[in-house]
Scaffold this active site. Sequence first.
Site, PDB file in Angstrom:
ATOM      1  N   SER A   1     -43.885   5.755  52.908  1.00 36.08           N
ATOM      2  CA  SER A   1     -44.964   4.621  52.914  1.00 36.08           C
ATOM      3  C   SER A   1     -45.372   3.999  54.341  1.00 36.08           C
ATOM      4  CB  SER A   1     -44.922   3.657  51.552  1.00 36.08           C
ATOM      5  OG  SER A   1     -43.718   2.700  52.219  1.00 36.08           O
TER       6      SER A   1
ATOM      7  N   ASP B   1     -47.247   8.689  52.457  1.00 34.44           N
ATOM      8  CA  ASP B   1     -47.738   8.135  51.092  1.00 34.44           C
ATOM      9  C   ASP B   1     -48.626   6.861  51.335  1.00 34.44           C
ATOM     10  OD1 ASP B   1     -47.756   7.829  48.354  1.00 34.44           O
ATOM     11  OD2 ASP B   1     -45.961   6.553  48.519  1.00 34.44           O
TER      12      ASP B   1
ATOM     13  N   HIS C   1     -48.425   1.858  39.616  1.00 35.43           N
ATOM     14  CA  HIS C   1     -47.193   1.995  40.336  1.00 35.43           C
ATOM     15  C   HIS C   1     -46.225   0.774  39.787  1.00 35.43           C
ATOM     16  CE1 HIS C   1     -49.957   3.960  43.243  1.00 35.43           C
ATOM     17  NE2 HIS C   1     -48.890   4.634  43.497  1.00 35.43           N
ATOM     18  N   GLY C   2     -45.241   0.888  40.221  1.00 34.46           N
ATOM     19  CA  GLY C   2     -44.255  -0.250  39.885  1.00 34.46           C
ATOM     20  C   GLY C   2     -43.555   0.392  38.506  1.00 34.46           C
TER      21      GLY C   2
ATOM     22  N   SER D   1     -42.895   7.179  37.739  1.00 32.83           N
ATOM     23  CA  SER D   1     -41.393   6.810  37.118  1.00 32.83           C
ATOM     24  C   SER D   1     -41.541   6.656  35.885  1.00 32.83           C
ATOM     25  CB  SER D   1     -41.135   5.499  38.008  1.00 32.83           C
ATOM     26  OG  SER D   1     -40.737   5.837  39.172  1.00 32.83           O
TER      27      SER D   1
ATOM     28  N   ILE E   1     -42.350   9.814  42.759  1.00 40.40           N
ATOM     29  CA  ILE E   1     -41.282   8.871  41.925  1.00 40.40           C
ATOM     30  C   ILE E   1     -40.555   8.057  42.996  1.00 40.40           C
ATOM     31  CG2 ILE E   1     -39.061   8.925  40.712  1.00 40.40           C
ATOM     32  CD1 ILE E   1     -40.142  11.739  39.348  1.00 40.40           C
TER      33      ILE E   1
HETATM   34  P1  13P Z   1     -43.802   4.812  40.726  1.00 44.72           P
HETATM   35  O1  13P Z   1     -43.704   3.443  41.160  1.00 44.72           O
HETATM   36  O2  13P Z   1     -44.138   5.050  39.317  1.00 44.72           O
HETATM   37  O3  13P Z   1     -42.484   5.325  41.021  1.00 44.72           O
HETATM   38  O4  13P Z   1     -44.837   5.549  41.688  1.00 44.72           O
HETATM   39  C1  13P Z   1     -44.466   5.940  43.087  1.00 44.72           C
HETATM   40  C2  13P Z   1     -45.614   6.499  43.804  1.00 44.72           C
HETATM   41  O5  13P Z   1     -46.805   6.550  43.290  1.00 44.72           O
HETATM   42  C3  13P Z   1     -45.623   6.373  45.409  1.00 44.72           C
HETATM   43  O6  13P Z   1     -46.856   6.932  45.761  1.00 44.72           O
HETATM   44  O1  G3H Z   2     -46.896   3.848  45.933  1.00 52.03           O
HETATM   45  C1  G3H Z   2     -46.115   3.185  46.426  1.00 52.03           C
HETATM   46  C2  G3H Z   2     -44.747   3.392  46.864  1.00 52.03           C
HETATM   47  O2  G3H Z   2     -43.627   3.351  45.696  1.00 52.03           O
HETATM   48  C3  G3H Z   2     -44.215   2.849  48.153  1.00 52.03           C
HETATM   49  O3  G3H Z   2     -44.052   1.621  47.822  1.00 52.03           O
HETATM   50  O4  G3H Z   2     -45.347   0.278  49.728  1.00 52.03           O
HETATM   51  O5  G3H Z   2     -43.410  -0.742  48.890  1.00 52.03           O
HETATM   52  O6  G3H Z   2     -43.015   1.379  50.165  1.00 52.03           O
HETATM   53  P1  G3H Z   2     -43.914   0.517  49.299  1.00 52.03           P
HETATM   54 ZN    ZN Z   3     -48.622   6.187  44.934  1.00 59.67          ZN
END
Ligand code: 13P
Ligand code: G3H
Ligand code: ZN
Length: 326
Positions: A59, A96, A192-193, A231, A272
Site C-alpha cells: 500500500s 494496493d 477493510h479491517g 479477511s 488479505i
Molecule cells: P482486509 O482488511 O480484510 O484484510 O482487506 C485487505 C485488503 O483489501 C487490501 O487491499
Molecule cells: O486495504 C488496505 C490494506 O489493508 C493496506 O492497509 O493502508 O494500512 O497499509 P494500510
Molecule cells: Zn483493499
Amino acid sequence: MSKRIYYQELGVANTREMFLKAVNGGYAIPAYNFNNLEQLQAIVTACVETDSPVIVQVSKGARNYANEIMLRYMAMGAVKMARAMGSKIPIALHLDHGDSFELCQACIESGFSSVMIDGSHLAYDDNVALTRKVVEYAHEHDVTVEGELGVLAGIEDEVQSDHSTYTKPEEVEDFVSRTGVDSLAISIGTSHGAFKFKVGPGEEPPPLRFDILHEIEQRIPGFPIVLHGSSSVVPEYIELINQYGGRLDGAVGVSEEQLRQAAASSVCKINIDSDGRLAMTAKVREYLAQNPAEFDPRKYLRAARSELVRLIKHKNETVLGSAGQA
Ligand code: 13P
Ligand code: G3H
Ligand code: ZN
C-alpha cells in the site's frame, strides 16, 4: 530520483496469465500485503510449500513505512528465495489502492508488475478517465492494472470511506471497455479491517451479495474480478490478543465458506491483510507475556512469522484453492 527499474529486471511476473488460469480453474490467487521482512518471508515460505501463485502487495502506507527502494529489492529477494527453494511459483509485485496517476507511475518505474488505481470514490466519468490514463501508461510497460467500481467501507490509506456502496452491475461493461483494465475490484459487502459487520451475540454476519456478483459475471463473462476486504478475522487470534492485554471487542470477518464460494466464481484475486496482522499480533503478545525477560526481536518475530506461515498455507489449501496451481 532513483534509477528507473521495470518489473522484468526483478524476476516478478504480471498478473495476466495468473488470472487466466485462476478464472478457468475455479480458484483465486491470494494477494497478501507486506510491510516488513518477516511478512514477506512467511508469504514466500507458505506459497512455495503449497505450490501457490501469489501476489505480494504494497500500500501507499507500506511504501512510506518501508522505503520504496527497499521494497523493490525485497520483492526481488522474494523471487530469488523461492527459486533457491527449488520453486517456480509466479510472484507478482502489486500496488494496493493506488490513489493517483503519479503514484502508479512511480511504482511502475520502480519494478511493480501490477498496479491498482482506486478511483472508486470519484464520480464515474472521473474514475473512467483516471483509470484509462493509468492503463495507457502501464500497458506500455506490460504492467497489469486493477480498477475499482463501488466503494468499500473502511480506511484505505488516502482513499477513505465511512460507508459502502455496492457495485452497480449496469456500469461494469462500459467501465471495462472504456478503461481497458485487466481486472476489476467490486463491492459486494466486504470492508477493510477487523470490524466488518456489526453482529449481536449469537448472530451470523450478513451474507455477501452474490446476486450482484452473478449479475456482473453475466455481463462480463470470464473477466477477472477482485475481492478486497477478505479477511476472516479468525476468532482464535482475537481471543489470544484479548487474553494477553489487547482490546479488540466485536471484531468480525468474512466466513471461509463465503470466500470459498467467491473463489470458485470469476473472483480470481482475494485480498488479505488484516488476518496476517492479527496472527502476528496474537503471537507477539503471547510470546512476550509468556517470556517477560526476552528482548531479542528474533524470538518474538519468529513466533509471529511461524504463525503467519501456518495461516497462509491454510488459506491457500482450504479457502482460495490456489495450492498446487503454480
Ligand atoms: P482486509 O482488511 O480484510 O484484510 O482487506 C485487505 C485488503 O483489501 C487490501 O487491499
Ligand atoms: O486495504 C488496505 C490494506 O489493508 C493496506 O492497509 O493502508 O494500512 O497499509 P494500510
Ligand atoms: Zn483493499
